[in-house]
Design a protein around this motif. Structure first.
Motif, PDB file in Angstrom:
ATOM      1  N   LEU A   1       4.029   2.032   0.960  1.00 60.51           N
ATOM      2  CA  LEU A   1       2.815   1.529   1.598  1.00 60.51           C
ATOM      3  C   LEU A   1       2.159   0.432   0.762  1.00 60.51           C
ATOM      4  N   CYS A   2       2.234   0.549  -0.569  1.00 65.89           N
ATOM      5  CA  CYS A   2       1.682  -0.497  -1.433  1.00 65.89           C
ATOM      6  C   CYS A   2       2.452  -1.806  -1.284  1.00 65.89           C
ATOM      7  N   ILE A   3       3.773  -1.709  -1.145  1.00 61.45           N
ATOM      8  CA  ILE A   3       4.576  -2.908  -0.960  1.00 61.45           C
ATOM      9  C   ILE A   3       4.229  -3.585   0.372  1.00 61.45           C
ATOM     10  N   VAL A   4       4.011  -2.786   1.414  1.00 59.21           N
ATOM     11  CA  VAL A   4       3.571  -3.345   2.695  1.00 59.21           C
ATOM     12  C   VAL A   4       2.221  -4.040   2.533  1.00 59.21           C
ATOM     13  N   ALA A   5       1.311  -3.430   1.760  1.00 59.55           N
ATOM     14  CA  ALA A   5      -0.016  -4.015   1.553  1.00 59.55           C
ATOM     15  C   ALA A   5       0.076  -5.378   0.859  1.00 59.55           C
ATOM     16  N   ILE A   6       1.013  -5.536  -0.078  1.00 58.30           N
ATOM     17  CA  ILE A   6       1.206  -6.846  -0.718  1.00 58.30           C
ATOM     18  C   ILE A   6       1.552  -7.901   0.330  1.00 58.30           C
ATOM     19  N   GLY A   7       2.432  -7.544   1.268  1.00 58.81           N
ATOM     20  CA  GLY A   7       2.796  -8.479   2.329  1.00 58.81           C
ATOM     21  C   GLY A   7       1.618  -8.848   3.207  1.00 58.81           C
TER      22      GLY A   7
END
Length: 448
Positions: A170-176
Motif C-alpha cells: 500500500l505504501c508503494i501504491v501511495a508513492i505512485g
C-alpha cells in the motif's frame, strides 16, 4: 473549491488513507496473534510492539516537517513512504516479538504525516482548508473502520505476515499517487529552524497538541485490551466485523452534522468539547459493560467522537499555524500524536498486565477529563474567512514563477497568496475594497 484543490485534497486524503490503512490493519489482531511469536506472551512487549511505531514517529516528525519546509514536500514524502514500506516487509518475516518491534519501529521512521498535511494546506486556500483537513481526517477514520472490519478476515486468509506485506505494498501504491496525481506545491522561503519551532509552540497550538496526544493514547490503549474482552464476551475474532461494521457505518452518519456546524458557523470549540466529553463517557462506560450489546453501543460512541476529532484537530492546526512554519508546526502536532500512540501501547500493555482492563479504561478516562478542561479554555477562532475575499488568476505564459508568491503577498491588501506552479494558477486572499488589483494583475498576467 477549484479543480486543482479538489484533486489535491482527494489525492492526499487517498495517500493518507492507504498509509493509515496499512497501520490500522495490525491493531485488531496483533494482540491475539502475538502469543504465536517467541516472547509474545508478555503483554508489556505486545504493547511496546503496538506503540513502537509511535516512538520513532515522535522522534522524526519535526525533522521531517522542517526538511519539507526547506527542500520541498514531495521528495520528503517519497523517502518516508519508502522507509515505512521497508519496515513493513521486515515485520512480515518476524518469528519473534523483538523482530516485530524492530519492524514497527522502522515503519514509524517514515514520519511523513506532517508533510502530507502541510502539502494539503499549501495546495488549498484558507476558506477551503477545513474541508480539506476534514477529508483527510475522515479518511483516517474510514481507514480505521475498514481495518477493524477487514483485519480479522484478512488475518484468517493471509496471516500476520501477509498483513504486514500488504502494508508495504500500500505504501508503494501511495508513492505512485503522490508522483502522478498530486499537484506540485508552491515553494516559500523557510525561516530559521529555531524561529520556526518557536512559531509552532503558541498557546492555542499547544492546546490542540495535548488533544491529539490524548486521543491516540486512548485509541492505542483501548485496542491492547478490547479485542481480548470481545473474545471473552463470546465473539470470536473472525466474527468481530459483525460488531464493527454496523456501528462504524452509523458513526460516519452521526459525525457529519457536527463537522458541518463547526465549519459553516466557525464554531469549533463547542464541537470539540462535546466530542471530548463523549470520549470521556465511553471510557467510563467500558469499565462496567459486560455484554456484546453494551460493547456495540460504547464502540459506536467512540467512533463518533474519534471521527469528529480526527477531522477537526488537523483543521485547527492548519488555521492556527503560521504559513512560513506550517511544516514545522504540523510536525510538532504529529509528534504529540505519535507519542500518544507509543505511550498508549506501552501504558495500556503495562496496566493490563498488572491491574487488568479496568485500569486501562480508568487511566484513559482521567486523561480525557484533563483534555476536556483544556478544551473548554480554548479561545474562539477569528472569522478570517468572512473578512477576506478569494480571487483566482491564471498566470500568463510569459510570467516568471520564481518569487511570484512573495511578490503577490507584498501587494497592498493581499493577506495570503498561493501559486500552483504546474497549473499556473494563483490563489490570493484580499481585503475587499482595499487591495491593489492593478498591481496583482500586472504580476500574474503582465497587464498594466
Amino acid at each position: 473549491m477549484s479543480g486543482a484543490e479538489v484533486r489535491a485534497a482527494a489525492s492526499l486524503a487517498g495517500v493518507f488513507g492507504l498509509r493509515m490503512l496499512g497501520l490500522f490493519l495490525i491493531l485488531p489482531v496483533f494482540a491475539v496473534h502475538a502469543p504465536k511469536l517467541a516472547g509474545g506472551d508478555n503483554l508489556t512487549l505486545v504493547g511496546i510492539a503496538l506503540g513502537a511505531y509511535g516512538l520513532s514517529q515522535a522522534i522524526l516528525q519535526i525533522p521531517f516537517g522542517m526538511a519539507s519546509d526547506r527542500w520541498g514536500r514531495k521528495p520528503v514524502i517519497y523517502v518516508g513512504l519508502a522507509i515505512f514500506a521497508a519496515g513493513s516487509f521486515l515485520a512480515a518475516g518476524a518469528h519473534d516479538i523483538w523482530t516485530a518491534i524492530l519492524g514497527r519501529t522502522l515503519q514509524g521512521a517514515g514520519a511523513i504525516s506532517s508533510v502530507v498535511v502541510a502539502l494539503a494546506a499549501d495546495l488549498t486556500r484558507e476558506e477551503h482548508r477545513t474541508k480539506t483537513m476534514a477529508m483527510i481526517g475522515a479518511t483516517i477514520g474510514l481507514a480505521f473502520a475498514v481495518s477493524l472490519v477487514a483485519a480479522p478476515v484478512l488475518y484468517r486468509w493471509i496471516g500476520m505476515g501477509g498483513l504486514f506485506a500488504l502494508t508495504g505494498l500500500l505504501c508503494i501504491v501511495a508513492i505512485g499517487v503522490v508522483k502522478g496525481v498530486v499537484p506540485e506545491p508552491p515553494r516559500a522561503a523557510a525561516p530559521h529552524a529555531a524561529v520556526a519551532l518557536g512559531m509552532a509552540l503558541g498557546p492555542e497550538l499547544l492546546r490542540v497538541n495535548l488533544g491529539i496526544f490524548v486521543l491516540h493514547l486512548v485509541q492505542m490503549a483501548m485496542f491492547v485490551v478490547l479485542p481480548l474482552r470481545l473474545v471473552a464476551a463470546g465473539l470470536e475474532l473472525p466474527d468481530h466485523w459483525k460488531l464493527y461494521l454496523p456501528v462504524v457505518l452509523a458513526s460516519f452518519v452521526f459525525m457529519v452534522p457536527p463537522i458541518l456546524y463547526a465549519d459553516r458557523r466557525n464554531r469549533p470549540k463547542p464541537v470539540l468539547a462535546g466530542a471530548v466529553a463523549l470520549l470521556l463517557a465511553v471510557q467510563i462506560g467500558l469499565r462496567v459493560v459486560d455484554s456484546l450489546v453494551a460493547y456495540a453501543l460504547a464502540i459506536f460512541a467512540f467512533f463518533v467522537a474519534f471521527n469528529i476529532l480526527e477531522a477537526l484537530l488537523p483543521s485547527l492546526v492548519t488555521r492556527l499555524a503560521p504559513a512560513a512554519a506550517r511544516g514545522t508546526a504540523i510536525g510538532v502536532y504529529n509528534t504529540t500524536q505519535t507519542l500518544g500512540l507509543f505511550f498508549g501501547g506501552l501504558a495500556g500493555g503495562w496496566l493490563a498486565n498488572h491491574y487488568g482492563a479496568g485500569a486501562v479504561y480508568a487511566a484513559c478516562a482521567l486523561l480525557c477529563g484533563v483534555w476536556l478542561a483544556a478544551a473548554l479554555r480554548m479561545r474562539p477562532l477569528p472569522g478570517v474567512v468572512n473578512a477576506l475575499s478569494s480571487v483566482t488568476f491564471s498566470i500568463g505564459a510569459g510570467v516568471n514563477l520564481e518569487g511570484l508568491r512573495e511578490a503577490l503577498a507584498a501587494v497592498r491588501g493581499v493577506r495570503e497568496a498561493e501559486v500552483l506552479m504546474q497549473e499556473r494558477i494563483a490563489h490570493i486572499q484580499v481585503l475587499p475594497g482595499q487591495w491593489d488589483e492593478a498591481s496583482v494583475r500586472k504580476l500574474v498576467m503582465g497587464e498594466v
